[in-house]
Design a protein around this motif. Structure first.
Motif, mmCIF file in Angstrom:
data_model
loop_
_atom_site.group_PDB
_atom_site.id
_atom_site.type_symbol
_atom_site.label_atom_id
_atom_site.label_comp_id
_atom_site.label_asym_id
_atom_site.label_seq_id
_atom_site.Cartn_x
_atom_site.Cartn_y
_atom_site.Cartn_z
ATOM 1 N N MET A 49 0.807 1.068 2.752
ATOM 2 C CA MET A 49 0.827 -0.071 3.674
ATOM 3 C C MET A 49 0.256 -1.366 3.099
ATOM 4 O O MET A 49 0.788 -2.438 3.403
ATOM 5 C CB MET A 49 0.092 0.282 4.962
ATOM 6 N N PRO A 50 -0.802 -1.340 2.279
ATOM 7 C CA PRO A 50 -1.341 -2.629 1.801
ATOM 8 C C PRO A 50 -0.336 -3.490 1.048
ATOM 9 O O PRO A 50 -0.427 -4.714 1.093
ATOM 10 C CB PRO A 50 -2.508 -2.220 0.896
ATOM 11 N N GLU A 51 0.617 -2.884 0.364
ATOM 12 C CA GLU A 51 1.643 -3.683 -0.325
ATOM 13 C C GLU A 51 2.355 -4.605 0.668
ATOM 14 O O GLU A 51 2.569 -5.787 0.389
ATOM 15 C CB GLU A 51 2.681 -2.775 -0.978
ATOM 16 N N THR A 75 13.477 4.785 1.115
ATOM 17 C CA THR A 75 12.265 4.904 0.320
ATOM 18 C C THR A 75 11.462 3.606 0.438
ATOM 19 O O THR A 75 11.912 2.635 1.038
ATOM 20 C CB THR A 75 12.609 5.140 -1.162
ATOM 21 N N VAL A 76 10.291 3.598 -0.169
ATOM 22 C CA VAL A 76 9.449 2.408 -0.151
ATOM 23 C C VAL A 76 10.185 1.252 -0.840
ATOM 24 O O VAL A 76 10.160 0.115 -0.362
ATOM 25 C CB VAL A 76 8.089 2.693 -0.826
ATOM 26 N N ILE A 108 -0.235 -7.214 2.354
ATOM 27 C CA ILE A 108 -0.550 -8.328 1.456
ATOM 28 C C ILE A 108 0.641 -9.285 1.352
ATOM 29 O O ILE A 108 0.470 -10.508 1.360
ATOM 30 C CB ILE A 108 -0.981 -7.802 0.074
ATOM 31 N N ALA A 109 1.841 -8.745 1.280
ATOM 32 C CA ALA A 109 3.034 -9.604 1.234
ATOM 33 C C ALA A 109 3.150 -10.436 2.514
ATOM 34 O O ALA A 109 3.475 -11.626 2.467
ATOM 35 C CB ALA A 109 4.282 -8.768 1.026
ATOM 36 N N ALA A 110 2.861 -9.825 3.660
ATOM 37 C CA ALA A 110 2.909 -10.554 4.931
ATOM 38 C C ALA A 110 1.829 -11.628 4.978
ATOM 39 O O ALA A 110 2.042 -12.723 5.503
ATOM 40 C CB ALA A 110 2.751 -9.591 6.107
ATOM 41 N N ARG A 111 0.666 -11.332 4.400
ATOM 42 C CA ARG A 111 -0.426 -12.309 4.387
ATOM 43 C C ARG A 111 -0.028 -13.527 3.555
ATOM 44 O O ARG A 111 -0.211 -14.667 3.983
ATOM 45 C CB ARG A 111 -1.698 -11.685 3.835
ATOM 46 N N TRP A 112 0.521 -13.300 2.370
ATOM 47 C CA TRP A 112 0.932 -14.417 1.531
ATOM 48 C C TRP A 112 2.062 -15.202 2.193
ATOM 49 O O TRP A 112 2.117 -16.430 2.089
ATOM 50 C CB TRP A 112 1.332 -13.938 0.138
ATOM 51 N N TRP A 137 5.966 8.619 1.719
ATOM 52 C CA TRP A 137 4.870 7.761 1.255
ATOM 53 C C TRP A 137 4.119 8.431 0.106
ATOM 54 O O TRP A 137 3.325 7.786 -0.563
ATOM 55 C CB TRP A 137 3.926 7.420 2.382
ATOM 56 N N SER A 138 4.361 9.723 -0.137
ATOM 57 C CA SER A 138 3.667 10.454 -1.201
ATOM 58 C C SER A 138 4.433 10.457 -2.520
ATOM 59 O O SER A 138 3.898 10.921 -3.521
ATOM 60 C CB SER A 138 3.447 11.903 -0.771
#
Length: 188
Positions: free
Chosen positions: A125-127, A9-10, A130-134, A75-76
């Motif tokens: 995906m944005p979760e 799961t996510v 964003i974690a990868a960006r930080w 993902w749903s």
């Protein structure tokens, strides 16, 4: 490996990302003994850098996994429900007609469910992005700290080599051996 991920799961992916980062960071702590506070700090910063890089890479790997499995219903979960098409029914004489008519809303409902799954994948995906960006921002800080610590360590090592060379030259002079020839580049 892919079979194991097919049921994840996510939240499992989030846990795997953190686990990978911690394991990689801990692997960088294993090694030769360190004795000075500077080498301990350098080892910790190196482990933090490795763990942060692993965290960023694992988050991006999850994003690519989601992109490869866009229509996956995982993902749903907890988001939009899938649609069900109504079923037409009639007597045995009209069954072929109602089956044909049932295929139309079934196809439309299937396409709408695919669009919902696609939207939910793009909302998941944005979760991870964003974690990868930080983590990338933190990685820059860790890299700067690593460079500063390695520069300080290098200067201390050069001073120690100079002291050792001078001590050896003094010992050679005391026992009557000739002085060292300077073999540095440009020295004659």
């Amino acid at each position: 490996m892919m079979e194991m991920l097919s049921g994840a799961t996510v939240d499992t992916f989030k846990n795997l990302v953190w686990t990978a980062a911690v394991v990689v960071g801990l692997l960088f702590l294993i090694g030769s003994r360190v004795s000075t506070p500077l080498t301990i700090t350098a080892r910790l910063v190196t482990a933090a850098t490795a763990g942060t890089a692993a965290f960023a890479a694992a988050n991006l790997a999850v994003v690519f996994y989601i992109l490869a499995h866009l229509m996956d219903p995982r993902w749903s979960i907890g988001r939009d429900a899938t649609l069900q098409s109504p079923e037409l029914s009639a007597g045995p004489f009209f069954q072929p007609v109602t089956d044909t008519l049932n295929d139309i809303p079934d196809g439309l409902t299937g396409n709408l469910n695919n669009v919902i799954a696609l939207k939910n994948a793009f909302l998941t995906m944005p979760e991870f992005i964003i974690a990868a960006r930080w983590a990338s921002f933190a990685l820059v800080g860790c890299a700067v700290a690593n460079r500063i610590l390695s520069s300080i360590t290098e200067k201390k090592q050069i001073k120690q080599i100079d002291r050792n060379t001078q001590d050896l030259a003094d010992i050679r002079a005391q026992i009557g051996l000739p002085a060292f020839r300077d073999t540095k580049a440009g020295a004659r």
